[in-house]
Motif scaffolding. Structure first.
Motif, PDB file in Angstrom:
ATOM      1  N   THR A  97      39.793 -56.838   2.877  1.00 60.06           N
ATOM      2  CA  THR A  97      38.405 -56.822   2.431  1.00 60.06           C
ATOM      3  C   THR A  97      37.567 -56.226   3.549  1.00 60.06           C
ATOM      4  OG1 THR A  97      38.825 -58.857   1.203  1.00 60.06           O
ATOM      5  CG2 THR A  97      36.533 -58.232   1.502  1.00 60.06           C
ATOM      6  N   PHE A  98      36.675 -55.299   3.182  1.00 62.82           N
ATOM      7  CA  PHE A  98      35.813 -54.694   4.193  1.00 62.82           C
ATOM      8  C   PHE A  98      34.436 -54.391   3.633  1.00 62.82           C
ATOM      9  CE2 PHE A  98      37.971 -51.152   2.155  1.00 62.82           C
ATOM     10  CZ  PHE A  98      37.018 -50.134   2.086  1.00 62.82           C
ATOM     11  N   ALA A  99      33.457 -54.381   4.526  1.00 65.79           N
ATOM     12  CA  ALA A  99      32.091 -53.994   4.170  1.00 65.79           C
ATOM     13  C   ALA A  99      32.012 -52.491   4.343  1.00 65.79           C
ATOM     14  CB  ALA A  99      31.080 -54.699   5.060  1.00 65.79           C
ATOM     15  N   ASN A 106      31.031 -55.517  -0.734  1.00 65.59           N
ATOM     16  CA  ASN A 106      32.333 -55.341  -0.099  1.00 65.59           C
ATOM     17  C   ASN A 106      33.207 -54.392  -0.899  1.00 65.59           C
ATOM     18  OD1 ASN A 106      31.621 -57.110   1.905  1.00 65.59           O
ATOM     19  ND2 ASN A 106      32.575 -58.870   0.941  1.00 65.59           N
ATOM     20  N   ALA A 146      46.068 -55.600  10.297  1.00 67.95           N
ATOM     21  CA  ALA A 146      44.623 -55.522  10.538  1.00 67.95           C
ATOM     22  C   ALA A 146      44.306 -54.397  11.520  1.00 67.95           C
ATOM     23  CB  ALA A 146      44.101 -56.858  11.057  1.00 67.95           C
ATOM     24  N   GLY A 150      42.045 -51.299  10.518  1.00 67.24           N
ATOM     25  CA  GLY A 150      40.864 -50.935  11.293  1.00 67.24           C
ATOM     26  C   GLY A 150      40.828 -49.448  11.609  1.00 67.24           C
ATOM     27  N   THR A 169      33.569 -51.895   7.938  1.00 67.04           N
ATOM     28  CA  THR A 169      33.900 -52.971   8.868  1.00 67.04           C
ATOM     29  C   THR A 169      34.892 -53.937   8.228  1.00 67.04           C
ATOM     30  OG1 THR A 169      31.645 -52.807   9.706  1.00 67.04           O
ATOM     31  CG2 THR A 169      32.902 -54.740  10.359  1.00 67.04           C
ATOM     32  N   LEU A 170      36.023 -54.129   8.876  1.00 68.56           N
ATOM     33  CA  LEU A 170      37.039 -55.044   8.372  1.00 68.56           C
ATOM     34  C   LEU A 170      36.515 -56.477   8.370  1.00 68.56           C
ATOM     35  CD1 LEU A 170      40.733 -54.852   8.823  1.00 68.56           C
ATOM     36  CD2 LEU A 170      39.702 -57.004   9.448  1.00 68.56           C
ATOM     37  N   GLN A 171      36.769 -57.202   7.270  1.00 74.49           N
ATOM     38  CA  GLN A 171      36.346 -58.591   7.182  1.00 74.49           C
ATOM     39  C   GLN A 171      37.517 -59.555   7.132  1.00 74.49           C
ATOM     40  OE1 GLN A 171      33.631 -58.552   3.842  1.00 74.49           O
ATOM     41  NE2 GLN A 171      31.917 -58.244   5.232  1.00 74.49           N
ATOM     42  N   GLU A 172      38.537 -59.221   6.332  1.00 72.04           N
ATOM     43  CA  GLU A 172      39.641 -60.175   6.163  1.00 72.04           C
ATOM     44  C   GLU A 172      40.899 -59.461   5.686  1.00 72.04           C
ATOM     45  OE1 GLU A 172      40.681 -64.141   3.453  1.00 72.04           O
ATOM     46  OE2 GLU A 172      38.831 -63.041   3.106  1.00 72.04           O
ATOM     47  N   CYS A 180      40.035 -62.721  -3.221  1.00 73.93           N
ATOM     48  CA  CYS A 180      39.330 -61.434  -3.102  1.00 73.93           C
ATOM     49  C   CYS A 180      38.472 -61.157  -4.328  1.00 73.93           C
ATOM     50  CB  CYS A 180      40.327 -60.308  -2.893  1.00 73.93           C
ATOM     51  SG  CYS A 180      41.142 -60.411  -1.315  1.00 73.93           S
ATOM     52  N   ILE A 182      35.460 -59.679  -5.091  1.00 73.37           N
ATOM     53  CA  ILE A 182      34.355 -58.862  -4.594  1.00 73.37           C
ATOM     54  C   ILE A 182      33.490 -58.309  -5.717  1.00 73.37           C
ATOM     55  CG2 ILE A 182      35.603 -58.234  -2.501  1.00 73.37           C
ATOM     56  CD1 ILE A 182      35.998 -55.447  -3.840  1.00 73.37           C
TER      57      ILE A 182
END
Length: 199
Positions: A97-99, A106, A146, A150, A169-172, A180, A182
């Motif tokens: 999950t990323f922004a 997300n 991760a 990234g 931006t990586l979140q999880e 998940c 989103i």
């Protein structure tokens, strides 16, 4: 000067003008309300160009990190309901999950479990062989995935910078589709698929 109008003339002036409908020779196209097309062809083509650039950048990044020839290609772009996307995923899988940008919601990067374990194996000095049976990742494997995710998100931001400034931006990093959420289940999402070849 006063004008006297007949009832038919009053009705004609108050009613909207009538349109003449020409007979159409176009065939009727079926419309699937479960899979509406939200984007026209031009924006989809722009997405293809951006993500083809992303695939080239990611090919270089992965080849450098894994020390092996790597090819990433854009396999397709589709618009489907979010719940349909989730039901198509293998279980377990790797979900990042990323922004995407500060003012938007997300996004989700799904990595096939076989590819994820092959990436981890290569990072740890192996040949890059995937596991025979998919399983959930260990904490160490998640940390390595991760790290790769990234780097991929950095390349994604670089590919998008030709159009707009974004910093994904990586979140999880997770393995369950239940964690998940989103988007709403029926919400139409863009699914961009890539093919990855190692070695």
């Amino acid at each position: 000067m006063s004008e006297t109008l007949a009832n038919t003339e009053v009705g004609a002036r108050l009613s909207p003008p009538r349109r003449q409908c020409a007979a159409s020779t176009d065939a009727v196209q079926p419309y699937d309300f479960r899979r509406p097309r939200k984007l026209a062809k031009d924006p989809v083509r722009a997405l293809e160009l951006i993500h083809e650039r992303f695939a080239r950048l990611l090919s270089t990044t992965l080849a450098t990190q894994l020390r092996t020839q790597t090819l990433v290609t854009l396999a397709g772009i589709d618009q489907i309901p979010y719940d349909e996307f989730l039901h198509a995923l293998p279980n377990p899988t790797v979900l990042v999950t990323f922004a995407f940008a500060a003012e938007t919601g997300n996004a989700l990067l799904e990595i096939d479990p076989g590819l994820a374990t092959a990436l981890v194996d290569r990072l740890l000095g192996g040949k890059g062989d995937p596991l025979d049976q998919p399983r959930e990742l260990t904490e160490i494997e998640r940390a390595l995935v991760a790290r790769i995710a990234g780097l991929a998100l950095h390349d994604l931001g670089a590919a998008w910078r030709s159009l707009v400034e974004v910093s994904p931006t990586l979140q999880e990093v997770g393995t369950s589709t239940l964690s998940c959420q989103i988007a709403l289940p029926g919400e139409v999402v863009m699914v961009i698929t890539f093919a990855v070849t190692l070695g």
